[in-house]
Design an enzyme around this catalytic site. Sequence first.
Site, short mmCIF file in Angstrom:
data_model
loop_
_atom_site.label_atom_id
_atom_site.label_comp_id
_atom_site.label_asym_id
_atom_site.label_seq_id
_atom_site.Cartn_x
_atom_site.Cartn_y
_atom_site.Cartn_z
CD GLU A 79 16.49 -0.01 21.62
OE1 GLU A 79 16.07 -0.85 22.45
OE2 GLU A 79 17.46 -0.24 20.88
CG ASN A 101 13.88 4.61 31.46
OD1 ASN A 101 13.95 5.28 30.42
ND2 ASN A 101 14.05 3.31 31.46
CD GLU A 109 18.61 3.49 21.04
OE1 GLU A 109 18.44 3.24 22.23
OE2 GLU A 109 18.32 4.58 20.50
CB CYS A 169 13.39 -0.91 28.85
SG CYS A 169 15.12 -0.63 28.43
P1 NAD Z 1 5.61 6.07 26.52
O1 NAD Z 1 5.46 5.09 25.43
O2 NAD Z 1 4.43 6.50 27.29
O3 NAD Z 1 6.24 7.43 25.94
C1 NAD Z 1 7.49 7.44 25.26
C2 NAD Z 1 7.59 8.72 24.45
O4 NAD Z 1 6.69 8.66 23.34
C3 NAD Z 1 7.26 10.00 25.21
O5 NAD Z 1 8.17 11.01 24.83
C4 NAD Z 1 5.86 10.33 24.72
O6 NAD Z 1 5.53 11.69 24.78
C5 NAD Z 1 5.94 9.86 23.28
N1 NAD Z 1 4.65 9.53 22.65
C6 NAD Z 1 3.52 9.08 23.24
N2 NAD Z 1 2.57 8.87 22.29
C7 NAD Z 1 3.10 9.18 21.09
C8 NAD Z 1 2.64 9.17 19.75
N3 NAD Z 1 1.41 8.78 19.46
N4 NAD Z 1 3.48 9.55 18.78
C9 NAD Z 1 4.73 9.93 19.05
N5 NAD Z 1 5.24 9.97 20.30
C10 NAD Z 1 4.44 9.61 21.32
O7 NAD Z 1 6.75 5.49 27.46
P2 NAD Z 1 7.27 6.04 28.87
O8 NAD Z 1 6.21 5.82 29.88
O9 NAD Z 1 7.83 7.41 28.69
O10 NAD Z 1 8.52 5.08 29.15
C11 NAD Z 1 8.38 3.80 29.67
C12 NAD Z 1 8.43 2.78 28.57
O11 NAD Z 1 9.61 2.93 27.81
C13 NAD Z 1 8.46 1.36 29.11
O12 NAD Z 1 7.62 0.54 28.35
C14 NAD Z 1 9.91 0.96 28.93
O13 NAD Z 1 10.12 -0.42 28.83
C15 NAD Z 1 10.26 1.67 27.67
N6 NAD Z 1 11.71 1.84 27.57
C16 NAD Z 1 12.41 1.10 26.64
C17 NAD Z 1 13.79 1.22 26.55
C18 NAD Z 1 14.58 0.41 25.55
O14 NAD Z 1 15.71 0.78 25.28
N7 NAD Z 1 14.06 -0.67 25.00
C19 NAD Z 1 14.46 2.09 27.40
C20 NAD Z 1 13.73 2.82 28.32
C21 NAD Z 1 12.35 2.69 28.39
#
Ligand code: NAD
Length: 484
Positions: free
Chosen positions: A250, A153, A458, A284
């Site tokens: 995060e 995002n 962060e 998020c």
């Molecule tokens: P996701 O969890 O599907 O993927 C996040 C990242 O993790 C990607 O780069 C993905 O390739 C990687 N990944 C997936 N499986 C993995 C594994 N087993 N080991 C290591 N890396 C792995 O999330 P998304 O769909 O990309 O993003 C949306 C999510 O992110 C939502 O839940 C949102 O709330 C969260 N988010 C949180 C924040 C925050 O600051 N708290 C900010 C933005 C988004």
Amino acid sequence: MKFQPIASHFINGEYVEDTAGEHIDVIYPATGEVIARLHSATPAIIDQALNAAKAAQAEWAAMSGTERGRVLRRAADIMRERNRELSILETHDTGKPLQETLVADATSGADALEYFGGLAGSLTGEHIPLGGGDFVYTIREALGVCVGIGAWNYPTQIACWKGAPALTCGNTMVFKPSETTPLSALKVAEILIDAGAPKGVYNVVQGYGNVGASLITDDRVAKVSLTGSVPTGRKVYAAAADGMKHVTMELGGKSPMIVFDDANIENAVSGAILGNFYSSGQVCSNGTRVFVQKGIKEAFLTRLSERLATAKIGDPLNEDVNFGPMVSENQMNIVLGYIAKGKDEGARLVHGGEPIDGDGFYLHPTVFADVTDDMAIAREEIFGPVMSVLDFDAEEEVMTRANNTEFGLAAGVFTNDLTRAHRIVAGFEAGTCYINTYNLAPVEAPFGGSKMSGVGRENSKLAINHFSEMKTVYVSMNDVEAPY
Ligand code: NAD
């Protein structure tokens, strides 16, 4: 391919390719057009990146903080100079309107580089006097090679929010962007080199979850910082625990926003719009459970609908447009699934609820009213433009209901009663709280979640503690007394 980079990865100061890696198609969400084709990192690429980061780390850490900071601050200047070009790229990568990316992506990345660059020269340990002239001093040391893993995002912001504090402390980084939005982190890596960062200090490798998983378990890695969903966070945290690595998590949220009937309705509606529909709801910390006190519920909903009707939905490159497509067809379908569930579970659809015909992954901003706590749309993170409005009578009741979630990322309250505002915030089980506003995340303030929403913070000076550790040194000024 309009935005094809020189190569998929950026390692040791240069672009590197290995076409043996699985394809990653980068799709412009407004049209569905493929704008770049990259390759996921092979084991050889992962090894190369970790070697480069490992080799660069000692020399980078040995530079003075002021020198390291100068590199980051130069990088911030370059990002600002190139803001429009970087924003256009970010808009193609994510689909977010240019109106947003021009002010919220490269600029917030630059803020992080500037802020942490400014802190670099002042990072110190302490002097702790003991009895009899003995003393202890502490040395703040880098952790080593840090891995950053990003969500889709805020790709530029995440690359910088992780990279800037890591580099400031003398660490090096291997960053893996989301496979959905892989382009802009390459620009961050390029810009750091242009700003004078030594080769290998900030590397980018592309890939799916399996590439992230290989990075975390490698012995060369000291720390993992993930931005992603709770299910991914669980896996990453567990894998990091096995190697006793430092982590920052995060993760997702389902944050409450409480609107009392004494609130300024116009401001509360603005907060609810920012907290649900900015970046098409893909934020998020969004306040997606909007608890409105019964006395103003219908007035709130009427004003919300009137204002949503003026949203300018369309071509994200048109700077008048303020609501763009979802990041991907997959994400749009997930959100449509939740909209169907909301209807099935008996919530009242007040606005939107439909996809928009044509190319691209567009949905109308959607509002459900009469939502109850047990509905899926009130419990699960949707990560799209769907607001759930719930009603309440009394403060005590809404406090309990607001906290009745596994998540604890953010929470907000709108009221003109000063003491109630602080009382509510004290009761929130959330890492980031807002009074009479919503969804700000300036680099100067800590950002992060409690409960299932994360570990660590962060931004702000607190991030320094998550990217460094203290070595304690005891100094005796006296003879050593031994019992025999
Ligand atoms: P996701 O969890 O599907 O993927 C996040 C990242 O993790 C990607 O780069 C993905 O390739 C990687 N990944 C997936 N499986 C993995 C594994 N087993 N080991 C290591 N890396 C792995 O999330 P998304 O769909 O990309 O993003 C949306 C999510 O992110 C939502 O839940 C949102 O709330 C969260 N988010 C949180 C924040 C925050 O600051 N708290 C900010 C933005 C988004």
